[in-house]
Design an enzyme around this catalytic site. Structure first.
Site, PDB file in Angstrom:
ATOM      1  N   VAL B  99       0.872  -1.169   0.000  1.00  0.00           N
ATOM      2  CA  VAL B  99       0.000   0.000   0.000  1.00  0.00           C
ATOM      3  C   VAL B  99       0.909   1.219   0.000  1.00  0.00           C
ATOM      4  CG1 VAL B  99      -1.812   1.257   1.249  1.00  0.00           C
ATOM      5  CG2 VAL B  99      -1.742  -1.257   1.332  1.00  0.00           C
ATOM      6  N   CYS B 100       0.501   2.254  -0.757  1.00  0.00           N
ATOM      7  CA  CYS B 100       1.210   3.541  -0.704  1.00  0.00           C
ATOM      8  C   CYS B 100       2.677   3.324  -1.115  1.00  0.00           C
ATOM      9  CB  CYS B 100       1.029   4.087   0.709  1.00  0.00           C
ATOM     10  SG  CYS B 100       1.263   5.858   0.938  1.00  0.00           S
ATOM     11  N   THR B 101       3.605   3.993  -0.455  1.00  0.00           N
ATOM     12  CA  THR B 101       5.015   3.881  -0.846  1.00  0.00           C
ATOM     13  C   THR B 101       5.645   2.545  -0.455  1.00  0.00           C
ATOM     14  OG1 THR B 101       5.656   5.047   1.182  1.00  0.00           O
ATOM     15  CG2 THR B 101       5.420   6.369  -0.819  1.00  0.00           C
ATOM     16  N   ALA B 149      -2.613   2.345  -4.303  1.00  0.00           N
ATOM     17  CA  ALA B 149      -2.170   3.750  -4.300  1.00  0.00           C
ATOM     18  C   ALA B 149      -2.085   4.242  -2.852  1.00  0.00           C
ATOM     19  CB  ALA B 149      -3.130   4.570  -5.160  1.00  0.00           C
TER      20      ALA B 149
END
Lengths: 211, 211
Positions: B99-101, B149
């Site tokens: 998830v995310c970075t 994202a």
């Protein structure tokens, strides 16, 4: 602003962490996880542990109180330490809020009498027995009281609160930062939308995914 | 099924807890929070602490690996303990996800070469420098790799994974249980939808709500 998020054994993690992710980022905000005792608190699934950094007694006057729900809410309904703290904190709070069955704790503390409020869809009609007016809405504001429906709804409530507390531009910026542009792959997030037989199984208590 | 959720200092809490709330409820699933060392791990805001119950070494073969992001991802990009574990765990995993970075950590471990993947919108183009093919989609599946994202998108990814792992009926039941029927009060959850000047401020690094 001081934000106090209540923890108790067998809380539901997303009830607390969804709103946390939005509200803790508000400008000039101190966020504290509070519980009867400091230290680790296990969630409903038993595999997640959040730490309570402060006791209730150490946080007497939070500006914003947030109470999550979860199966552990039931034994708290007659915990005088929690209920007394909720009443005292509410006496000076700017906002008193809940997610999921956390609203039953606000109600048990006598804070929702005659007020419109919501809860997890499976718990909604319990609210009435404490003198609240249950509504099936996802987020309900009544004066300084904000209640959200089940689990994930706390994110929507937190964004609405962010707008009221810090203005729309800050709320938009937090929505963008957390990329909250939901695209659920299914459309079964409420009892009105899910298959009727699934809803019936939950209501009958014959379906309990883990908790 | 064993689900391992990675923790590191200054992770973003909702990246981990959003998917946790869905995936940990899958049937016959053991969920473990893993880190280089066991014990408390502080999030990016510094006010939330999750506990890592197991070290990486104690969880060598999880079926599902989930890597959250957050500002603490940057110093992990050259942490051989984390990257070696990701490579080894990936060698036997059924699903490797982020998830995310968190996707930048998968990419730094060499796991996303030639694969379509996503990340937080502000980090998307870094993915390319590790040989991944960045896409602006909210959830990307490429073989056994699933990337989401920014922050809140992990919930959508988890529901899609739940359907693939346990079937649509289980996914629907988890969406209903967590009442995931999002109704954001604003519509600024992606750089395409938010006011252009807000997006520009984030890109220029002049706007950082707390983190």
């Amino acid at each position: 602003m001081q934000l106090a998020i209540v923890l108790f054994d067998r809380f539901t993690a997303l009830d607390a962490v969804g709103p946390y992710e939005i509200l803790s980022r508000l400008p000039d905000t101190e966020t504290v996880f509070v519980a009867e005792q400091t230290g680790p608190v296990r969630n409903d699934g038993g595999s997640l542990t959040l730490t309570a950094d402060r006791t209730f007694a150490e946080v007497p006057h939070p500006d914003l109180v947030l109470v999550p729900g979860g199966p552990g809410q039931t034994p708290q309904m007659d915990n005088p330490v929690l209920l007394d703290w909720l009443r005292a904190a509410d006496a000076t709070s700017t906002w008193t809020t809940s997610v999921c069955t956390g609203s039953l704790l606000l109600a048990a503390a006598g804070l929702l009498k005659g007020r419109r409020a919501t809860s997890h869809w499976l718990a909604l009609n319990h609210l009435g027995s404490f003198g609240a007016e249950p509504t099936g809405e996802r987020v309900v504001f009544d004066g300084k009281y904000a209640t959200a429906a089940g689990v994930s709804s706390g994110i929507d409530m937190a964004l609405a609160l962010a707008g009221r507390i810090a203005g729309e531009r800050t709320a938009l910026s937090l929505q963008l930062l957390t990329e909250y542009d939901p695209q659920p792959p299914y459309d079964a997030g409420s009892p009105d939308k899910a298959p009727a037989d699934l809803v019936a199984e939950f209501r009958a208590g014959t379906r309990h995914p883990q908790n």
